[in-house]
Design a protein around this motif. Structure first.
Motif, PDB file in Angstrom:
ATOM      1  N   GLU A 230       0.658  -1.224  -0.047  1.00 54.13           N
ATOM      2  CA  GLU A 230      -0.011   0.334   0.020  1.00 54.13           C
ATOM      3  C   GLU A 230       0.799   1.186   0.085  1.00 54.13           C
ATOM      4  N   GLY A 231       2.324   1.108   0.711  1.00 52.23           N
ATOM      5  CA  GLY A 231       2.653   2.427   1.014  1.00 52.23           C
ATOM      6  C   GLY A 231       3.254   2.769  -0.501  1.00 52.23           C
ATOM      7  N   LYS A 232       3.884   1.869  -1.824  1.00 49.92           N
ATOM      8  CA  LYS A 232       4.704   2.071  -2.544  1.00 49.92           C
ATOM      9  C   LYS A 232       3.344   2.315  -3.175  1.00 49.92           C
ATOM     10  N   GLU A 233       2.348   1.960  -3.524  1.00 48.18           N
ATOM     11  CA  GLU A 233       1.027   2.041  -4.658  1.00 48.18           C
ATOM     12  C   GLU A 233       0.714   3.810  -4.420  1.00 48.18           C
ATOM     13  N   LEU A 234       0.522   4.368  -2.631  1.00 46.55           N
ATOM     14  CA  LEU A 234       0.405   5.519  -2.339  1.00 46.55           C
ATOM     15  C   LEU A 234       1.728   6.625  -2.670  1.00 46.55           C
TER      16      LEU A 234
END
Length: 288
Positions: A230-234
């Protein structure tokens, strides 16, 4: 600072003009204090419970290991956990002609927290916005850090009075490190923080995905308790740097409970090495 339950009031004997002069004088003092600090970094999260204070503590510890003269300012007024995580919760702030002296953790690492000013460990801080804003500005104007290479500021979660005061009072602020977990709800809240920081024209140094996977100590299987990525996508969505991920580890929790940052307790561990890579990324961004 006075009682932790009293409200901020301007006495009737002080006129509005005199109050403005006092604020201007305080602003000048803040600018002077901050000019002695080479780099100022705020650590933020949109949601509580993502390990933001753990990241802030170990970021400051990592800078100290790299021989930077480092300060750590805990502005989480309602949940000041930083002193416990550093093993100095019973320390007392010093005084000098130059102002309040932060607590020395080691030769090149000092810390300031409201925890050092409370009458007991269980004393709550029951303040409304103006009192909190005033306390943080006192942290910035009345504390004598001296010459620092790095100042790390641990903010409470969200976009309220405390982080807003930090972002607006420290000029210039080198940037903000965002902390999230792989949960979608954590990402939604971080998105709000990122937009707040961007709206104030402050750089986002990057985002760290904390608690990203857990390796079972018995079978060695990796389990994505909160999900993953989720962090990378965000970061891609918001066009901000992705600094990396850190797994959940029992040792990290035990180190924090014992007052030992994991970066000090076991600098050769895998999580410490991963974290030092993240710190190097932040260093590069500060130098550029």
């Amino acid at each position: 600072m006075k009682s932790n339950t009293e409200e901020t009031t301007i006495t009737e004997s002080i006129t509005e003009e005199e109050h403005k002069k006092l604020l201007m004088q305080q602003e000048i003092t803040i600018v002077k204090r901050m000019s002695n600090i080479s780099h100022k970094i705020a650590v933020m999260s949109g949601k509580g419970g993502v390990g933001k204070s753990t990241i802030a503590v170990n970021l400051a510890a990592a800078f100290a290991l790299k021989n930077y003269q480092t300060g750590l300012m805990d502005v989480d007024l309602h949940g000041p956990d930083v002193p416990h995580m550093l093993g100095v919760e019973h320390a007392v702030l010093g005084q000098s002609p130059q102002g309040i002296l932060p607590v020395k953790v080691r030769e090149n690492l000092e810390v300031l927290s409201i925890e050092f000013m409370l009458p007991s460990k269980g004393s709550p801080v029951i303040w409304r916005g103006p009192k909190k804003t005033g306390a943080i500005r006192q942290f910035l104007s009345d504390v004598s850090w001296g010459k620092l290479d790095m100042l790390v500021i641990d903010n409470p979660p969200g976009t309220g009075d405390e982080p807003l005061t930090v972002l607006q009072s420290i000029q210039p602020l080198d940037g903000v490190v965002m902390v999230t977990t792989p949960q979608a709800v954590a990402g939604e809240d971080v998105r709000k923080c990122v937009n707040m920081v961007k709206g104030l024209k402050i750089p986002v140094l990057g985002i760290i995905e904390n608690m990203s996977g857990f390796t079972c100590p018995h079978c060695q299987q990796e389990i994505d308790i909160f999900g993953k990525g989720e962090g990378k996508e965000l970061a891609e969505e918001l066009e901000i740097p992705y600094l990396g991920s850190l797994p959940m580890e029992i040792q990290v929790r035990e180190n924090s409970d014992q007052g030992k940052p994991f970066i000090f307790a076991d600098p050769q561990s895998q999580i410490s090495q991963n974290f030092m890579e993240i710190v190097s990324e932040i260093e590069n961004k500060l130098q550029n």
